[in-house]
Design a protein around this motif. Structure first.
Motif, PDB file in Angstrom:
ATOM      1  N   UNK A 125       0.802  -1.212   0.000  1.00  0.00           N
ATOM      2  CA  UNK A 125       0.000   0.000   0.000  1.00  0.00           C
ATOM      3  C   UNK A 125       0.835   1.263   0.000  1.00  0.00           C
ATOM      4  N   UNK A 126       2.066   1.182  -0.546  1.00  0.00           N
ATOM      5  CA  UNK A 126       2.880   2.393  -0.580  1.00  0.00           C
ATOM      6  C   UNK A 126       2.582   3.198  -1.856  1.00  0.00           C
ATOM      7  N   UNK A 127       3.167   4.398  -1.931  1.00  0.00           N
ATOM      8  CA  UNK A 127       2.980   5.221  -3.128  1.00  0.00           C
ATOM      9  C   UNK A 127       3.494   4.475  -4.343  1.00  0.00           C
ATOM     10  N   UNK A 128       2.928   4.804  -5.516  1.00  0.00           N
ATOM     11  CA  UNK A 128       3.454   4.211  -6.739  1.00  0.00           C
ATOM     12  C   UNK A 128       4.975   4.387  -6.799  1.00  0.00           C
ATOM     13  N   UNK A 129       5.656   3.394  -7.324  1.00  0.00           N
ATOM     14  CA  UNK A 129       7.115   3.395  -7.345  1.00  0.00           C
ATOM     15  C   UNK A 129       7.629   3.782  -8.727  1.00  0.00           C
ATOM     16  N   UNK A 130       8.551   4.747  -8.745  1.00  0.00           N
ATOM     17  CA  UNK A 130       9.163   5.125 -10.019  1.00  0.00           C
ATOM     18  C   UNK A 130      10.208   4.086 -10.429  1.00  0.00           C
ATOM     19  N   UNK A 131      10.204   3.754 -11.693  1.00  0.00           N
ATOM     20  CA  UNK A 131      11.202   2.800 -12.205  1.00  0.00           C
ATOM     21  C   UNK A 131      11.777   3.291 -13.541  1.00  0.00           C
ATOM     22  N   UNK A 132      12.991   2.834 -13.810  1.00  0.00           N
ATOM     23  CA  UNK A 132      13.607   3.051 -15.119  1.00  0.00           C
ATOM     24  C   UNK A 132      13.842   1.684 -15.752  1.00  0.00           C
ATOM     25  N   UNK A 133      13.704   1.623 -17.044  1.00  0.00           N
ATOM     26  CA  UNK A 133      14.040   0.393 -17.765  1.00  0.00           C
ATOM     27  C   UNK A 133      15.542   0.400 -18.041  1.00  0.00           C
ATOM     28  N   UNK A 134      16.206  -0.675 -17.654  1.00  0.00           N
ATOM     29  CA  UNK A 134      17.643  -0.767 -17.905  1.00  0.00           C
ATOM     30  C   UNK A 134      17.912  -1.381 -19.267  1.00  0.00           C
TER      31      UNK A 134
END
Ligand SMILES: *Cc1c(COP(=O)(O)O)cnc(C)c1O
Length: 245
Positions: A125-134
């Motif tokens: 239930x945390x905030x949406x997580x930012x991700x980068x595609x490697x």
């Protein structure tokens, strides 16, 4: 007194990197506030990170799950942690539970990992997580990074199938020995053009994480929005010696 005035070595190194980041941005006609500096603290003690924190720096990068889970609880919660590089799907749950202030995962290179991250965020239930595609921009055989030909498909999967993740951009390490060439930077930039076109996103808001100690200025001149600098700030890494058997 000279000793009292003497600044900590890591802090003065950081100061100089911050200046070089700004100059590289200005040289290439970019707004320096559009380039983020991540201080890569892997293998370095909490006490050293703390000194850099006390100077005012807030973004740190680690790339071993166990290590970041040990360090994060000993440091202030307003640190924005970046997990950089290869992440195993089976470690996602403990990483997210152990580091609530994880701000960015730099290194999603397959759908399974994206799905694990998406589910873990939802479960916690945390905030949406930012991700980068490697992206593997060197063609070197390596365990991490999606082939450039596969970056659109993976980006699309994250954007459309992972509602708890925020697809924020692309990342590359370049070569296996943590160096990059202009070819790597150009390749990542080309991947961004393709991904943004395909997904209808604006390139200006899509990150390029590239550039490390040896080449961060060049990477900024070539469009990097996120540089990951370790040894130039903290000194050479010391890995524990293998015990003889
Ligand atoms: C260790 C590491 C860095 C920092 O490398 P330096 O050459 O020490 O600046 C950057 N990115 C990743 C993914 C790393 O693992």
């Amino acid at each position: 007194m000279a000793a009292a005035a003497a600044e900590n070595v890591a802090v003065s190194a950081l100061r100089s990197v911050v200046l070089r980041v700004r100059q590289a941005a200005e040289r290439s006609g970019r707004d320096p506030s559009q380039v983020r500096l991540v201080a890569v603290s892997k293998t370095k003690p909490v006490s050293l990170i703390r000194q850099v924190y006390d100077f005012g720096h807030r973004r740190f990068g680690e790339n071993y799950v166990q290590e970041i889970m040990e360090k994060a609880p000993q440091l202030p919660e307003d640190i924005e942690w970046h997990f950089i590089g290869h992440l195993q799907s089976n470690k996602v749950k403990s990483l997210l539970a152990g580091v609530p202030n994880l701000a960015l995962v730099e290194g999603v290179d397959n759908e399974k990992l994206a799905n694990h991250l998406d589910r873990a965020v939802s479960n916690l239930g945390r905030n949406p997580l930012k991700v980068l595609v490697q992206v593997n921009t060197s063609g070197e055989e390596s365990k991490s990074g999606v082939d450039p030909s596969g970056c659109v498909e993976l980006a699309k999967h994250i954007k459309l199938q992972c509602p708890n993740l925020v697809l924020s951009g692309l990342m590359t390490i370049g070569m296996r020995n943590y160096t990059s060439t202009p070819v790597n930077f150009r390749m990542l930039s080309r991947c961004r053009t393709e991904v943004c076109k395909e997904l209808g996103m604006a390139e200006e808001n899509f990150e390029l994480s590239m550039g490390m100690s040896g080449d961060f200025e060049q990477s900024i001149e070539m469009g990097s929005t996120n540089v990951r600098v370790g040894s130039t700030i903290f000194g050479p890494r010391e890995y524990p010696k293998k015990q003889p058997n």
